[in-house]
Design a protein around this motif. Sequence first.
Motif, PDB file in Angstrom:
ATOM      1  N   LYS A 143      39.684  51.670  31.026  1.00 36.95           N
ATOM      2  CA  LYS A 143      39.163  50.451  30.411  1.00 36.95           C
ATOM      3  C   LYS A 143      40.165  49.852  29.426  1.00 36.95           C
ATOM      4  O   LYS A 143      39.808  49.044  28.564  1.00 36.95           O
ATOM      5  N   GLY A 144      41.416  50.280  29.562  1.00 41.59           N
ATOM      6  CA  GLY A 144      42.450  49.821  28.630  1.00 41.59           C
ATOM      7  C   GLY A 144      42.761  48.348  28.760  1.00 41.59           C
ATOM      8  O   GLY A 144      42.453  47.705  29.773  1.00 41.59           O
ATOM      9  N   PHE A 145      43.396  47.802  27.723  1.00 44.98           N
ATOM     10  CA  PHE A 145      43.695  46.372  27.658  1.00 44.98           C
ATOM     11  C   PHE A 145      45.198  46.175  27.817  1.00 44.98           C
ATOM     12  O   PHE A 145      46.003  46.717  27.047  1.00 44.98           O
ATOM     13  N   LEU A 146      45.589  45.406  28.833  1.00 43.27           N
ATOM     14  CA  LEU A 146      47.002  45.133  29.097  1.00 43.27           C
ATOM     15  C   LEU A 146      47.345  43.725  28.630  1.00 43.27           C
ATOM     16  O   LEU A 146      46.680  42.756  29.009  1.00 43.27           O
ATOM     17  N   TYR A 147      48.387  43.619  27.814  1.00 46.63           N
ATOM     18  CA  TYR A 147      48.830  42.298  27.368  1.00 46.63           C
ATOM     19  C   TYR A 147      50.300  42.134  27.762  1.00 46.63           C
ATOM     20  O   TYR A 147      51.174  42.862  27.278  1.00 46.63           O
ATOM     21  N   GLU A 148      50.563  41.212  28.668  1.00 47.02           N
ATOM     22  CA  GLU A 148      51.928  40.975  29.127  1.00 47.02           C
ATOM     23  C   GLU A 148      52.578  39.882  28.282  1.00 47.02           C
ATOM     24  O   GLU A 148      52.085  38.766  28.216  1.00 47.02           O
ATOM     25  N   LEU A 149      53.669  40.240  27.652  1.00 46.06           N
ATOM     26  CA  LEU A 149      54.383  39.297  26.803  1.00 46.06           C
ATOM     27  C   LEU A 149      55.184  38.337  27.675  1.00 46.06           C
ATOM     28  O   LEU A 149      55.850  38.756  28.624  1.00 46.06           O
ATOM     29  N   GLN A 150      55.132  37.048  27.347  1.00 47.98           N
ATOM     30  CA  GLN A 150      55.786  36.034  28.162  1.00 47.98           C
ATOM     31  C   GLN A 150      57.128  35.629  27.547  1.00 47.98           C
ATOM     32  O   GLN A 150      57.389  35.809  26.360  1.00 47.98           O
ATOM     33  N   TYR A 151      57.976  35.043  28.397  1.00 45.14           N
ATOM     34  CA  TYR A 151      59.234  34.487  27.913  1.00 45.14           C
ATOM     35  C   TYR A 151      58.950  33.267  27.037  1.00 45.14           C
ATOM     36  O   TYR A 151      57.928  32.593  27.189  1.00 45.14           O
ATOM     37  N   LEU A 152      59.862  32.975  26.118  1.00 42.24           N
ATOM     38  CA  LEU A 152      59.720  31.786  25.288  1.00 42.24           C
ATOM     39  C   LEU A 152      60.009  30.547  26.114  1.00 42.24           C
ATOM     40  O   LEU A 152      60.895  30.552  26.978  1.00 42.24           O
ATOM     41  N   ASN A 153      59.263  29.474  25.855  1.00 41.02           N
ATOM     42  CA  ASN A 153      59.622  28.213  26.492  1.00 41.02           C
ATOM     43  C   ASN A 153      60.805  27.608  25.742  1.00 41.02           C
ATOM     44  O   ASN A 153      61.238  28.129  24.701  1.00 41.02           O
ATOM     45  N   TYR A 154      61.317  26.495  26.243  1.00 39.77           N
ATOM     46  CA  TYR A 154      62.542  25.951  25.649  1.00 39.77           C
ATOM     47  C   TYR A 154      62.333  25.554  24.183  1.00 39.77           C
ATOM     48  O   TYR A 154      63.183  25.805  23.330  1.00 39.77           O
ATOM     49  N   LYS A 155      61.191  24.940  23.889  1.00 38.91           N
ATOM     50  CA  LYS A 155      60.931  24.509  22.519  1.00 38.91           C
ATOM     51  C   LYS A 155      60.928  25.701  21.568  1.00 38.91           C
ATOM     52  O   LYS A 155      61.507  25.655  20.476  1.00 38.91           O
ATOM     53  N   GLN A 156      60.248  26.786  21.979  1.00 38.90           N
ATOM     54  CA  GLN A 156      60.219  27.989  21.145  1.00 38.90           C
ATOM     55  C   GLN A 156      61.611  28.614  21.029  1.00 38.90           C
ATOM     56  O   GLN A 156      62.006  29.101  19.953  1.00 38.90           O
ATOM     57  N   SER A 157      62.357  28.601  22.131  1.00 39.24           N
ATOM     58  CA  SER A 157      63.712  29.163  22.125  1.00 39.24           C
ATOM     59  C   SER A 157      64.599  28.425  21.128  1.00 39.24           C
ATOM     60  O   SER A 157      65.341  29.034  20.351  1.00 39.24           O
ATOM     61  N   TRP A 158      64.523  27.102  21.138  1.00 38.35           N
ATOM     62  CA  TRP A 158      65.340  26.301  20.234  1.00 38.35           C
ATOM     63  C   TRP A 158      64.916  26.513  18.779  1.00 38.35           C
ATOM     64  O   TRP A 158      65.755  26.595  17.875  1.00 38.35           O
ATOM     65  N   GLU A 159      63.628  26.651  18.541  1.00 35.96           N
ATOM     66  CA  GLU A 159      63.130  26.902  17.184  1.00 35.96           C
ATOM     67  C   GLU A 159      63.667  28.224  16.654  1.00 35.96           C
ATOM     68  O   GLU A 159      64.115  28.314  15.505  1.00 35.96           O
ATOM     69  N   LEU A 160      63.637  29.247  17.487  1.00 30.26           N
ATOM     70  CA  LEU A 160      64.146  30.563  17.074  1.00 30.26           C
ATOM     71  C   LEU A 160      65.648  30.500  16.845  1.00 30.26           C
ATOM     72  O   LEU A 160      66.162  31.037  15.852  1.00 30.26           O
ATOM     73  N   PHE A 161      66.363  29.838  17.729  1.00 29.57           N
ATOM     74  CA  PHE A 161      67.815  29.728  17.611  1.00 29.57           C
ATOM     75  C   PHE A 161      68.209  29.047  16.303  1.00 29.57           C
ATOM     76  O   PHE A 161      69.125  29.493  15.597  1.00 29.57           O
ATOM     77  N   GLN A 162      67.522  27.967  15.961  1.00 28.34           N
ATOM     78  CA  GLN A 162      67.850  27.234  14.735  1.00 28.34           C
ATOM     79  C   GLN A 162      67.663  28.087  13.488  1.00 28.34           C
ATOM     80  O   GLN A 162      68.429  27.983  12.521  1.00 28.34           O
ATOM     81  N   LYS A 163      66.631  28.945  13.488  1.00 24.26           N
ATOM     82  CA  LYS A 163      66.357  29.794  12.320  1.00 24.26           C
ATOM     83  C   LYS A 163      67.524  30.724  12.021  1.00 24.26           C
ATOM     84  O   LYS A 163      67.740  31.122  10.879  1.00 24.26           O
ATOM     85  N   ILE A 164      68.286  31.065  13.073  1.00 20.94           N
ATOM     86  CA  ILE A 164      69.324  32.075  12.919  1.00 20.94           C
ATOM     87  C   ILE A 164      70.716  31.462  12.848  1.00 20.94           C
ATOM     88  O   ILE A 164      71.518  31.823  11.989  1.00 20.94           O
ATOM     89  N   ALA A 165      71.015  30.534  13.741  1.00 21.50           N
ATOM     90  CA  ALA A 165      72.377  30.025  13.867  1.00 21.50           C
ATOM     91  C   ALA A 165      72.773  29.074  12.750  1.00 21.50           C
ATOM     92  O   ALA A 165      73.951  28.969  12.407  1.00 21.50           O
ATOM     93  N   PHE A 166      71.801  28.367  12.180  1.00 19.71           N
ATOM     94  CA  PHE A 166      72.098  27.388  11.138  1.00 19.71           C
ATOM     95  C   PHE A 166      71.621  27.888   9.786  1.00 19.71           C
ATOM     96  O   PHE A 166      70.687  28.688   9.704  1.00 19.71           O
ATOM     97  N   PRO A 167      72.258  27.418   8.688  1.00 21.80           N
ATOM     98  CA  PRO A 167      71.821  27.848   7.347  1.00 21.80           C
ATOM     99  C   PRO A 167      70.434  27.324   7.042  1.00 21.80           C
ATOM    100  O   PRO A 167      69.940  26.407   7.705  1.00 21.80           O
ATOM    101  N   PRO A 168      69.772  27.899   6.039  1.00 25.10           N
ATOM    102  CA  PRO A 168      68.425  27.438   5.675  1.00 25.10           C
ATOM    103  C   PRO A 168      68.420  25.958   5.359  1.00 25.10           C
ATOM    104  O   PRO A 168      69.382  25.417   4.816  1.00 25.10           O
TER     105      PRO A 168
END
Length: 959
Positions: free
Chosen positions: A313-338
């Motif tokens: 009766k366990g619960f399976l949660y499959e993690l999905q790939y980021l869409n482009y908008k999410q990918s760009w948001e994550l990239f900006q947080k890291i590659a550019f200064p605050p």
Amino acid sequence: MDFSAVSYALETIDKLTQEVTSLWGVDEQVGGLASELRWMQSFLKVADARKVDHEVIRTTVVEIRELAYDAEDVIETFSVKVASKRKGEFSNCIKRSACFLKEGCLLHQIKSEIEKITARIKVLTRQLKTYDVSKLGVDGEGPSSSTERREARRPYPHVMDDNIVGLGKDIEKLVSVLVDEESECKVLSICGMGGLGKTTLAKKIYSQSQVVGHFKHLAWAYVSQNCQKRKIWEDILSDFNLLSEADKKMKVEKLAEKLSSFLEENKCLVVLDDIWNTESWDSLKPAFSARETRSKILLTSRNKEIVSHADSKGFLYELQYLNYKQSWELFQKIAFPPTNSPGYKIDAKMKELGEEMVKHCAGLPLAIIILGGILATKYPSLIEWLKVSANVKSYLNNDKGEVLRDVLALSYDDLPPYLRPCFLYLSHFPEDYEIPADRLIQLWVAEGIVSSKQEEGEEGQVAEDVAEGYLLELAERCMIQVRERDIATLKIRSFQMHDLMRDVCLSKAKQQKFLYIADQSNACQLSTIGRVRRVSAHKFIPLQCIKSPRLRSLLLFDELSPDEEQANIFPLTMQSYFENHDFDNPLYWFVAPLMLSVVFTKFRGIWKYMLNNFNFLRVLDYEGGGEAGCKLPNDIGKLIHLRFLRLRDLEFLSSKLPSSLGNLRCLQTLDLRIEGGCSNSIHVPNVLWRMQQLRHLYLPEECNRKTKLKLGTLRNLQTLVNFNTKNCYVKDLINMTNIRELEIRGPFNIEDCNTGELDKNPPIIHSKYLHSLSIINEEGIIDPRHLAHLLLSCENISKLRLDVEIRRLPEYHYLSSNLAYIKLRRCKLEEDPMPTLAELPYLSMLELHGEAFIGKEMFCSGQAFAKLESLSLKGLNFLEEWKVSEEGAMPCLRRLEIENCIQLKKLPDGLRFIATLQELKIESMPTTFKDKVEEGGEDFCKVRHVPSIIVDARFSSIL
């Protein structure tokens, strides 16, 4: 490519040339060797700068590294031998003549050895001169040296945190399943390919206030590909505060029963991170076999089958790939200064390049984070971004698994030369191992990976500072995952590696023959590999398998002879009899000595082999602890090249350490926190004063009464742990002008102290670099006047820990104004310490624990604690009333923890005015107190604005 060995060999030669020449007159041979090494170093630097990737050059780098090691070994060996002989043999004419004769033999030997090494290097030099590096690789611009690269690098501390993008709905869904009391689901699984962020998601869920408040106990265990059920069960019990010393010796079946029973009786959450297959679950299942339980298990895995195998009766949660908008948001947080940086503006061309590169990452968070980490260190250079963009396009293809692998490989290729050996060194540590930063830095310095030449910078900048900067840069590049930071300075205290990044590290280390990872499956191969320089054993291996006489580094992460290995020594009937402890039976007194004799003989053989065959060791690091034989052998003094010796938690029958330790004149780090004898007190001979290169000294927690150490010669000491005035001299501290961290354990008394006028006493400490002071004495009391005088000379400390009875806190002017962290425990202060502590301008964290204060009332007045962000009150048994002013006291407070203050009647009214408060945690408090804090209670109005309120109604005894 790693040419740090060549640099370190040259540094060693430069240091010893003057001494060697004055002793032997071999300046011609040494000069020729240094000249060849310098040409080789220049060639490799040019080849590296132009990204030359040629098979011949890669092979030559490995050979050159070996020759550099040989050169260093030869010169240093003869230097140490001759210096010791001259010191000991000039007492009379006969001895002097013998000394000259021996020096003549040594002179002939060193000339011969150096000439052989130089000849071998010349052969390699001729080979390399046939390659014109200007025509190989990629011609590029940019800083020409590692120093310039470091100066051009911009710091991006924000990239060290877990970066969360697009996980909000995932967190919400999984939390709702976890806290659902009606659900029959006991096992939940987060699944997805490596690099998708399974562990990051699990950590966010694990720390959610709704989850922490729902479960009484939480535990986290790393499973990994090499599933070790005993260690995992012990880690879980440890998180539950249930693991005793007896449990560590308990049979594994009993351990499983204990854990299973606890999970059945209590509402717990256990996270099993990175479980690989159903076989791993089956081995762990005995501890999770409880049928009627409110406990739940959260798994992270790449295998979807595990959850249904573990729980129908366990619960399976499959993690999905980021869409482009999410990918760009994550990239900006890291590659550019605050975004709040002055003059912040993203260059249009860089934005275009970034958007194009993000597309190649295929929605994989780890790939985006690593790529962003590379680019963050190059911002705002458009030229550097263009180079990375060209490499990304040439590296990557469409398969997501290949994309991730190539981005990780690119992150290594982009490392400057000075960082590559630092990164490769991380391959020493087991999978999912939480690596202590200070220990790693000490290892880097001991092995010469961080050169002492780099100490010539600003005042106070030593090799450890440079190494700390290197570690920070690896974090900024997202190649390591920070786990813990220093409370006062926010420096990295511990970190881990993502298993995929570790795979890259292992692959590169193997390719460059940097390290050999030994285990039971490949240990036999060591006997056929004679040129191994570094060995790391994550599980027990017979040391006799290692046949390399030039071994420089040996790290052992398991016991010298674990229980399973000892089980092979005795018949099962004898073991069973020994374990029953039938002391009344006379046969016991025959069997027990026999078994101990066999065991100690085995240990003696292990030590004898190691100390007589690995004479060139620089690093000897024991992690596993456990029994180590009768005593530390006298032959330890033969390892004259040792820079790093760690014997922590080893258990010896004898409590006496050998005086031959004094022969280890090159030691930089010495950890003697061992256990020995029935009394567990250790006798350390008075020889440590000879180790004038010592930088980090960890004395035993308890030395016996015969120990009296002179440490005044240790002027390079930066860390001193377990110092006390019973076994050491207070006056020696004044000579330690570079001390940075001092921990006093046991009595601290100052002889001939003028207690009437403290200011007229000579200062105890003369180091302006001391930043951390701890005083721990579980049995005695410290004279508050002696404490005040000590603190008076610690004017720059930022961390203070007092775990000792003092009754009265020193006045404000004795405390450093730089203090950012204070922990008081068992001080039994009779007067309210808040008025004194409130004046400290930079105090950001305060912990009052275990009868730190024994008064009934405590008051925080207006404008008090201007920078305080975290306050923890635990075990203040006598505290009845705590008042907080309504006039702006603690204006920056973010976290408040109250635990086991069993007489405290209510929360202070002033909390309602602290708008910054984000987390309130109430534990082990009476039910009446809890009822007031919860919604509807009379105190709830004071904290209704706090986003996270965790209340645990358990009532327990004082900590």
